[in-house]
Enzyme design. Structure first.
Site: not given
Length: 559
Positions: A75, A77, A98, A109, A277, A305, A385, A413
């Site tokens: 997210k 990214t 953030r 994570k 979150a 999230f 991906f 990405w």
């Protein structure tokens, strides 16, 4: 014999980048030199008092997601890549994010700077100590804890009941051993013994206050409004009763100024504040967003999230308190997460399984429905991906076409802003239209009604039940007149329910609220559900095992 090229890590990509001096980024963003406070060559803080002649009127693009896998769905990214795409499309754009917490950085994570060729930089600085904001918040939080215990030790003029102290100490790290502790042991000189505990810094109410305050005056008032516990007569005790709100504000003086950095493509980026979150409201600071809205025509921001958590809180808490609305909402989805929601074990997510994606689409459908319930038409960013197959992607694109959902295949990405041009164009189309944004509930509704609205309309559940303890807390909150504030749900990020293993789109479930905690400084009521922890633990193999430093002082193994 052909050789296989190993993709560069995020850190290697970031280290190879040529960064612009932060003064050049500030100049492009229209930040006057007097408003810039340098933290080295590539980081700076913004003195927002020098921007008072500018109006905060930029349009806001919120990036959210479906319920993620444990590794996240990119997210941040996509948020960075979208901002770079809009920059390439010659839009005046600033991205607002953030700050990372060292808990997930050292845990599982990862950081919060994006990935691949859609990153904010300097990546290693931001993911580690950055400009010290989280340390300042930790210090302010723990200074308050020390002042509370000192007050009791020195005679307890306020008659605070040590058994009813709500305020916990914090640490910006995952440390399960500190969840429940006893302080004050060792005799009279060491203080008054009592049970205590630690939360992670991002769960501190000071973090929430920090992120929702509009200026120093508001910050000090909100800090003063924090309830730290109750007296023996069961009356609330506030920070202002201790007369230390001024000292706490002073500790946050420099941290409260938003941080300016840049993306790999030179798009101005403001990074400030970092509540989770799943246990807090999950949005960067109002100061950061409003500063970005003064500097740009478009602000791209994210909320933690899935749309059931960060986006709901962005729209019901942050947007309402700050007085703006999201003009567009992007929902990030990935084939791997949809496979997981379709029943595939996380160990097999790299294997092709179009049938599982078809089943998992129900989760994406619910998040689309949720955003529409807020009166905003979403755009799905299908974050590609390298393991995705054409057949898998076709399932998602066909579903979106058949259900009249705007969708853009996104490959930021690998390609940076170029890989987000399709998404950028779709966002610009939506920004041309007016929406009918409306919060999920009215503030004058009861807490039960607000939670019921979230559970049924956002999660898709049948209803909510409160434990006996939560009922007692609700009665107390109503007795003190604190019930006319928004609700901040603390819930697992992996499921629409309060049970992390119930994936997809469950129906007929009930959410159980086990505790209801007033956060008067943040101006919301926290409802704890399931087994959600305000102090996480480290995994069996934390990311810290792969981290190191070379002889020149450069970070190694940081994602």
């Amino acid at each position: 014999m052909s050789s296989v090229t190993t993709p560069l890590s995020d850190l290697e990509i970031a280290n190879k980048a040529t960064l612009q001096p932060i003064g050049a980024i500030a100049a492009e963003a229209g930040i006057p030199e007097d408003a810039l406070e340098l933290y080295g060559k590539y980081k700076a803080k913004i003195d927002v008092t020098q921007l008072k002649d500018k109006e905060a009127n930029a349009k806001v693009v919120l990036v959210t997601a479906i319920n993620p896998t444990p590794a996240g769905e990119g997210k941040s990214t996509v948020t960075v890549g979208l901002s770079d795409a809009l920059h390439q499309l010659e839009q005046n754009v600033v991205v607002a994010l953030r700050e990372p917490s060292l808990g997930p950085v050292m845990g599982i994570k990862g950081g919060a700077t994006g990935g691949g060729y859609a990153q904010v930089v300097p990546m290693s600085d931001i993911n580690l100590h950055f400009t010290g904001d989280l340390h300042a918040i930790t210090t302010a939080n723990n200074a308050l804890a020390a002042l509370i215990d000192n007050h009791i030790h020195r005679g307890n003029e306020l008659n605070i009941d040590p058994r009813r102290i709500l305020w916990k100490r914090v640490l910006d790290m995952n440390d399960r051993s500190l969840r429940h502790v006893v302080v004050g042991l060792g005799g009279p000189a060491q203080g008054v013994p009592r049970e205590d505990g630690f939360d992670i810094t991002v769960a501190s109410e000071i973090m929430a206050v920090f992120c929702l305050a509009t200026d120093y005056t508001d910050l000090k008032k909100r800090l003063g409004d924090i309830v730290i516990g109750y007296t023996y007569e069961k009356q609330p005790v506030f920070v202002r009763d201790l007369k230390v709100q001024g000292a706490l504000t002073l500790l946050l003086k420099d941290a409260f100024k938003p941080n300016l950095v840049q993306t790999l493509e030179g798009t101005p980026a403001i990074i400030h504040g970092g509540p989770f979150a799943n246990i807090a409201h999950g949005c960067n600071s109002v100061q950061a967003t409003q500063t970005a809205r003064k500097l740009a025509d478009i602000v791209v921001t994210e909320a933690g999230f899935g749309a059931d958590l960060g986006a709901e809180k962005f729209m019901d808490i942050k947007a309402v308190q700050a007085g703006f609305k999201p003009n567009a909402v992007v929902i990030v989805a990935t084939a791997r997460a949809l496979k997981m929601h379709g029943g595939v074990d996380k160990a097999q997510l790299k294997e092709e399984n179009a049938a599982a994606i078809s089943i998992g689409m129900a989760n994406l459908a619910k998040h689309i429905e949720t955003v529409r319930t807020f009166g905003v038409e979403p755009i799905v960013a299908l974050n590609r991906f390298i393991t995705d197959t054409e057949e898998e992607l076709a399932v998602i694109t066909t579903w979106c076409q058949e259900n009249d959902v705007k969708m853009a295949l996104t490959n930021v990405w690998e390609q940076g802003g170029k890989g987000g041009l399709e998404l950028g164009k779709a966002v610009l189309e939506v920004l041309e239209e007016e929406n009918n944004f409306k919060p999920m509930y009215e503030l004058d509704e009861s807490i039960e009604e607000k939670v019921q609205a979230i559970v049924t309309k956002v999660y898709g559940g049948a209803g909510v039940q409160f434990t006996d303890q939560a009922r007692k807390q609700l009665a107390e909150i109503e007795r003190f007149g604190w019930d006319k504030m928004p609700v901040c749900m603390a819930k697992t990020q992996y499921s629409l329910t309060d049970q992390p293993k119930q994936l997809g789109r469950p129906e007929g479930f009930t959410i159980t609220v086990r505790e209801v905690i007033p956060k008067l400084g943040a101006q919301f009521i926290v409802c704890l559900t399931g087994d959600i922890m305000t102090m996480p633990g480290l995994p069996k193999e934390p990311a810290a095992l792969r981290m190191d430093i070379d002889e020149d002082g450069n970070a190694v193994g940081l994602f």
